[in-house]
Every structure is written in C-alpha cells, then in structure tokens.
Design an enzyme around this catalytic site. Structure first.
Site, short mmCIF file in Angstrom:
data_model
loop_
_atom_site.label_atom_id
_atom_site.label_comp_id
_atom_site.label_asym_id
_atom_site.label_seq_id
_atom_site.Cartn_x
_atom_site.Cartn_y
_atom_site.Cartn_z
CB SER A 119 15.53 -6.41 13.55
OG SER A 119 14.37 -5.62 13.51
CG HIS A 140 16.09 -3.63 18.29
ND1 HIS A 140 16.13 -4.96 18.65
CD2 HIS A 140 15.18 -3.54 17.28
CE1 HIS A 140 15.30 -5.63 17.88
NE2 HIS A 140 14.71 -4.80 17.05
CD GLU A 152 17.73 -6.74 21.82
OE1 GLU A 152 17.83 -7.89 22.27
OE2 GLU A 152 17.68 -6.50 20.59
N1 NAD Z 1 8.46 -4.84 12.45
C1 NAD Z 1 9.04 -5.12 13.61
O1 NAD Z 1 8.51 -5.93 14.40
C2 NAD Z 1 10.32 -4.44 14.00
C3 NAD Z 1 10.69 -4.43 15.35
C4 NAD Z 1 11.86 -3.76 15.72
C5 NAD Z 1 12.66 -3.16 14.77
N2 NAD Z 1 12.29 -3.21 13.46
C6 NAD Z 1 13.16 -2.54 12.48
O2 NAD Z 1 12.61 -1.27 12.22
C7 NAD Z 1 12.94 -0.88 10.87
C8 NAD Z 1 11.67 -0.53 10.12
O3 NAD Z 1 10.80 -1.66 10.16
P1 NAD Z 1 9.20 -1.52 10.09
O4 NAD Z 1 8.66 -2.79 10.61
O5 NAD Z 1 8.76 -0.20 10.65
O6 NAD Z 1 9.02 -1.54 8.48
P2 NAD Z 1 7.87 -0.92 7.58
O7 NAD Z 1 7.88 -1.72 6.32
O8 NAD Z 1 6.59 -0.75 8.32
O9 NAD Z 1 8.44 0.58 7.30
C9 NAD Z 1 9.63 0.79 6.59
C10 NAD Z 1 9.77 2.27 6.29
O10 NAD Z 1 10.95 2.43 5.48
C11 NAD Z 1 10.64 3.29 4.39
N3 NAD Z 1 11.51 2.95 3.28
C12 NAD Z 1 11.42 1.88 2.45
N4 NAD Z 1 12.39 1.92 1.53
C13 NAD Z 1 13.12 3.04 1.79
C14 NAD Z 1 14.24 3.64 1.19
N5 NAD Z 1 14.84 3.10 0.12
N6 NAD Z 1 14.72 4.80 1.73
C15 NAD Z 1 14.13 5.37 2.82
N7 NAD Z 1 13.04 4.84 3.42
C16 NAD Z 1 12.55 3.70 2.91
C17 NAD Z 1 9.17 2.99 4.10
O11 NAD Z 1 8.60 4.06 3.37
C18 NAD Z 1 8.61 2.89 5.52
O12 NAD Z 1 8.33 4.17 6.06
C19 NAD Z 1 13.72 -2.03 10.27
O13 NAD Z 1 15.10 -1.79 10.42
C20 NAD Z 1 13.29 -3.22 11.13
O14 NAD Z 1 14.23 -4.26 11.16
C21 NAD Z 1 11.13 -3.82 13.05
#
Ligand code: NAD
Length: 285
Positions: A119, A140, A152
């Site tokens: 993000s 993104h 994005e």
């Molecule tokens: N939540 C949102 O609204 C959103 C929107 C767009 C982008 N993102 C981005 O997407 C990515 C994931 O976010 P999310 O919301 O799915 O988070 P989430 O907490 O739902 O999932 C995170 C994932 O990362 C894994 N993880 C955690 N620690 C780890 C490690 N040390 N090594 C490997 N895997 C690991 C977890 O097991 C899980 O599968 C981030 O970069 C976030 O910024 C999030």
C-alpha cells in the site's frame, strides 16, 4: 507478455481477493501461504463464496467449478517457479518483503514479473533485491479486491515500459481500471486518504464527536459509502498503522503520524473486522 499463470504469496484479506479476481478472469492461480492448512482453508473459503454467488443467481454452477479449479494452494514457494507473474501480498513490512523478493528472484523463471501489492512501501527497495529490477513493479489492488475497480500500477525508476504495459494489461483482463503512478509512498489513493482517516481517529480521541456521528457525518455530508472509522476496520488497523508509518517515514508530515489511539488499539489486538473487533464489534450477529 500475457499473464496466464499467476502466483500469489500471502493468503490474507488481499491475497485471497486477488486470487478470486484473477481466477474469474480465466487465469490459473497458485496461491502460496506459509502453512498448507491456511492455504487450503483459503481455497475452501473461495469455494464457499462462489457457491453463495451461485445460490444468488450471480454465477452459474459450471463457471463456479471452473473458477475453483483454476486455483491451487501450496506452502512451497518453489511451486511458483513457472508463473508468468507473482504478486506478493504479505504483511506490510519492508524487511519481510525484501527477503521474499530475493527468494522469488531465485525461484521464479527468467522473464517473469515480480510485483508487490504494497500500500505504501517503496517498490524500488524490493526491486533491488532481485537480478531483474526492470521486471518489478507495484500492482496495488483495493479492498475488497473482487468489488473495487481501481488498480494502481506502480512504476519504479527501474521498471521497464514492457513490465508496466504487461501489468496494466493484466489488470484490465481482471476487469479493473488501472492507473499508473510513480513509486512514492501511498501512491495516489493512500497518500490522499490516510491523513483523512487518521484525523477521524484524532476526532474520536479528543471527543469532538462519537464514532457513529463521525461516520454518519462523512456518509451524509460527503456521500461516502462508508465512514472513516468503518473503513479503517475494513482495511485492518495494523495495516493502517503500517501505512501511516511508511507515509510518515517518507514525508515527515504530521498528518501522517498515527494518532496514539490507533496504535493502542493495534497493541490491544483490536485490528478491525479481521480480529472481530476494531472501532466496531463484529462478533455480534
Ligand atoms: N487491507 C487492505 O485494505 C489492503 C489494501 C491494499 C493493499 N494491501 C496490502 O496488501 C498486503 C497484505 O495486506 P492484507 O490486508 O491482506 O493483510 P493480512 O493481515 O490479511 O494478511 C497478511 C498475510 O501476510 C502473511 N504474513 C505475515 N507475516 C509474514 C511473514 N513474516 N512472512 C510471510 N508472510 C507473512 C500472513 O500470514 C497473511 O497471509 C500488505 O502489503 C498491505 O499493505 C492491503
């Protein structure tokens, strides 16, 4: 390069959403989670979500089966070797992502694109961990990925035009409306959105108004589909703090400094919808 086989690393909110979007676009998806049972659980959840759409008449049975069969789950990073593109969507932590890019570069075939769903974090930091920085970019998606139209495409100083074009084509094939943005923290949307979300928490913290009135005001007064506190719960408060920290680190603008209440809620484990409790309580039916 056409993307026919997509690898996704991370099976959280976003990884699973992107898997569904890509599989529905006819792309073969290999989803990697650190634990096989988490990966299997995600594919089962996808099956359940597709079945619900069939029940509601939004999808026919044969198509649901085809989508489900396009997604496989693994705990083995090596299973991504043949992918045309890998999108990582693991925790918003630069050190974790840098290590992952170094590993993916070793494993994934030459010529494949390595992309991040970060993000806010600098995509160039991930690109330079690889021997193919020109084939690295940000892709993104927004939350929930199946519903949100925007993607994005983040171009770093090293990304090639072919990489950006292939990423854009992939997003369009997924039915999305991509925009291209330079590699600055927060890109377009989060750079503009997060000062607003952070200031909503500040208002709650200093008792300017109640939770419900802050959310109702922004929905009723600005025609937003949800209020800022409900949106923070949807994004995840831990992810939101990580986003604010990355924005603050880059720009040093006080509007990006996460307000204390937000940080305390993360410490308490009140992460929003994903933990059952954030600004709202999701445990009550
Ligand atoms: N939540 C949102 O609204 C959103 C929107 C767009 C982008 N993102 C981005 O997407 C990515 C994931 O976010 P999310 O919301 O799915 O988070 P989430 O907490 O739902 O999932 C995170 C994932 O990362 C894994 N993880 C955690 N620690 C780890 C490690 N040390 N090594 C490997 N895997 C690991 C977890 O097991 C899980 O599968 C981030 O970069 C976030 O910024 C999030």
């Amino acid at each position: 390069m056409a993307i026919e086989r997509l690898g996704i690393v991370g099976s959280g909110i976003m990884g699973s959403g992107i898997a569904e979007v890509a599989a529905r676009a006819g792309i073969t998806v290999v989803l990697r989670s650190r634990k096989q049972d988490t990966a299997d659980g995600m594919v089962a959840a996808l099956g359940a979500s597709l079945a619900k759409q069939v029940d509601r008449g939004r999808l026919d049975e044969a198509e649901a089966t085809a989508v489900r069969e396009r997604v496989s789950a693994t705990a083995d990073l090596d299973a991504l070797a043949d992918c045309d593109m890998v999108i990582e969507s693991v925790v918003e932590d630069l050190d974790v992502k840098k290590q992952l890019f170094a590993d993916l570069d070793r494993i994934v075939k030459d010529g494949a694109i390595l992309a991040s769903n970060t993000s806010t974090l600098p995509v160039i930091e991930m690109a330079v961990q690889t021997g193919r920085p020109e084939q690295v970019c940000g892709v993104h998606f927004f939350n929930p990925a199946p519903a949100m139209k925007l993607v994005e495409i983040v171009r770093t100083l090293a990304s090639s035009d072919d990489t950006v074009a292939a990423a854009r084509e992939f997003a369009e094939r997924c039915g999305k409306s991509p925009v291209v943005v330079e590699d600055r923290a927060g890109f377009i949307v989060n750079a503009l959105l997060f000062p607003y979300l952070n200031n909503a928490v500040r208002m709650l913290e200093n008792r300017t108004a109640s939770r419900d009135d802050i959310d109702a005001a922004m929905m009723g007064g600005c025609n937003f589909p949800m209020g800022p506190l409900a949106l923070l719960d949807l994004v995840g408060l831990d992810t939101s703090v990580a986003i604010l920290d990355a924005l603050y680190e880059e720009f040093r603008d006080p509007n990006y400094a996460a307000v204390p209440l937000l940080r305390r809620m993360v410490t308490a484990g009140h992460l929003g919808r994903k933990s059952g409790r954030g600004f709202y309580d999701y445990t009550k039916k």
